[in-house]
Enzyme design. Structure first.
Site, PDB file in Angstrom:
ATOM      1  CE  LYS A 208      -3.780  -2.417   2.319  1.00 19.04           C
ATOM      2  NZ  LYS A 208      -4.340  -2.814   3.617  1.00 19.04           N
ATOM      3  N   GLY A 310     -12.922  -5.350   5.015  1.00 21.19           N
ATOM      4  CA  GLY A 310     -14.283  -5.850   5.198  1.00 21.19           C
ATOM      5  C   GLY A 310     -15.041  -5.850   3.886  1.00 21.19           C
TER       6      GLY A 310
HETATM    7  N1  HSE Z   1      -5.498  -7.356   5.642  1.00 26.45           N
HETATM    8  C1  HSE Z   1      -5.721  -5.957   5.505  1.00 26.45           C
HETATM    9  C2  HSE Z   1      -5.801  -5.310   6.873  1.00 26.45           C
HETATM   10  C3  HSE Z   1      -6.992  -5.614   4.767  1.00 26.45           C
HETATM   11  O1  HSE Z   1      -5.663  -5.969   7.898  1.00 26.45           O
HETATM   12  O2  HSE Z   1      -5.976  -4.106   6.908  1.00 26.45           O
HETATM   13  C4  HSE Z   1      -6.855  -5.751   3.294  1.00 26.45           C
HETATM   14  O3  HSE Z   1      -5.899  -4.894   2.780  1.00 26.45           O
END
Ligand code: HSE
Length: 436
Positions: A208, A310
């Site tokens: 990200k 979610g």
């Molecule tokens: N696994 C990620 C989190 C959500 O815990 O924020 C999806 O990017």
């Protein structure tokens, strides 16, 4: 695009039907009339590719297929990818883009590792590649960076972009429990995946961060450019040390415009735990929520907050992209292309300057503080604050530094750990936001 005028429709293929795919299909069905009005064409679900069609009795059988390749090659206009991972998603999306089909994806790992070839394929055919759901779930963040702030100069993006790790750190902060038992509890409650590696070791946040840095600084940053540390080394002592300074520990993705070699600009992109003052806006982001703080020269400070994961929240971002892409097709155009013209180098992490909090258990006798201070001075690490609390023959010593390179700090800590008077290096953690 199929049809003309009022009867125009866009055909959509869904690849993957997990938590997010289910919500996308549900909302597409429930709000079909509104989405048609908003897009200017009816959005028609043409097929759903899944590994095991027999496992999805809720989906009309004529829509289900296990052959994602054939679905992408059929007469669909838009491919929505929610499979995750690199293959087969990469090949499927490259095929779709090369055939001029627009793509909506939530796949952060794929974009962070193979963004360049996906964007190139989209450019060649003139197709759209939208990916709002790839970072921070429901939070409208990528489009503001890519479009709303295109007229500004972003200097910094710093945020909590992983809900699992934020849940664990928030729980450790409120209960005082250690990392392992808190992870176990998070898994039991469904806040952590059965295999939590991608989250707790920072891979998810690093992907990200690469996407955020690329958009914010108009340059190309891949996952391999991101310095990554997870939360598995964060101890209850670290959390307690942060509390004693009215700070909290957060796993942050930090993307900065920095000075590079020979007076040029560079970017620094990293994911690691930091101590933040409790009054910092990111400190109050608890549980599984995400928040991203953006600093831009003209806009000043901006903060984006909401649900980062979610089914329904992520589906909101996917559907926003789907409608945007459908509108572009109705208008006969496409949305913004990748903007990587700045081609900024990525500064090596060892050269990145941050401030540190170091907590030591030391003998409480004459000369100890000066030995510790001498080790900092020897490596050119400047001390900003020192606090000492006595405990019988021993003392707890906390040192907060001014900005220093990671390399200098590591050498300093190695030297301090060898001093006879130092019983234990209890905690070493980076510090962000405000003076000590
Ligand atoms: N696994 C990620 C989190 C959500 O815990 O924020 C999806 O990017």
């Amino acid at each position: 695009m199929n049809g003309e005028g009022d009867s125009a429709s866009v055909k959509v293929a869904l690849l993957g039907y997990g938590t997010v795919g289910t919500e996308v299909a549900r909302l597409l069905h429930e709000h079909a009339a509104d989405f048609t009005a908003r897009a200017g064409a009816s959005i028609e679900l043409a097929g759903v590719a899944v590994r095991r069609p027999d496992k999805h009795p809720d989906v009309p059988a004529e829509l289900l297929t296990s052959d994602a390749t054939a679905l992408v090659e059929s007469d669909v206009d838009i491919v929505v990818e929610m499979i995750g991972g690199i293959e087969p998603a990469r090949t499927l999306l490259l095929n779709a883009l090369r055939a001029g089909k627009s793509v909506v994806t939530a796949n952060k790992a794929l974009l962070a590792e193979h963004g360049a070839e996906l964007f190139a394929a989209a450019d060649t055919s003139g197709a759209d590649l939208y990916f709002e759901a790839a970072v921070a779930g429901a939070i409208p963040l990528l489009r503001p960076l890519r479009e709303s702030l295109a007229g500004d100069r972003i200097t910094r993006v710093m945020g909590i972009v992983n809900g699992t790790t934020n849940y664990i750190l928030s729980a450790m902060d409120s209960t005082g429990a250690g990392y392992s038992e808190t992870l176990e509890e998070a898994s039991r409650l469904g806040y952590a995946e059965a295999d939590p590696t991608a989250d707790v070791d920072g891979f998810d946040a690093a992907s990200k961060a690469a996407i955020l840095a690329s958009l914010a600084f108009h340059t190309r940053v891949s996952a391999a450019d991101v310095h990554r540390e997870g939360i598995s080394e964060v101890s209850s002592s670290d959390i307690a040390a942060a509390k004693a300074l009215d700070r909290t520990v957060k796993l942050l993705a930090i993307c900065e415009r920095v000075n590079g070699a020979e007076g040029g600009e560079a970017v620094s992109v990293r994911v690691h735990p930091v101590m933040l003052p409790r009054r910092h806006p990111l400190s109050s982001v608890d549980g599984a929520f995400n928040a991203v703080y953006v600093e831009a020269e003209a806009a000043g400070q901006l903060m984006f907050y909401g649900q980062g994961a979610g089914g329904a929240p992520t589906a909101s971002a996917v559907l926003g992209d789907l409608i945007a892409v459908a509108r572009n097709r109705v208008a006969g155009g496409r949305g913004p292309r990748e903007s990587a013209y700045a081609a900024l180098p990525v500064r090596p992490f060892a050269e990145t300057c941050t401030r540190y909090h170091i907590s030591l258990d030391v003998a409480d006798r004459a000369g100890v503080l000066s030995q510790v201070a001498a080790a900092f001075a020897a490596h050119d690490v400047s001390i900003a604050a020192v606090r000492q609390r006595g405990r019988n023959q021993d003392a707890s010593l906390v040192v907060v530094t001014h900005a220093a390179t990671d390399a200098a700090l590591r050498s300093t800590v190695d030297e301090i750990a060898k001093l006879d008077a130092v019983h234990e290096v209890v905690s070493v953690m980076r510090v962000e936001g405000g003076e000590p």
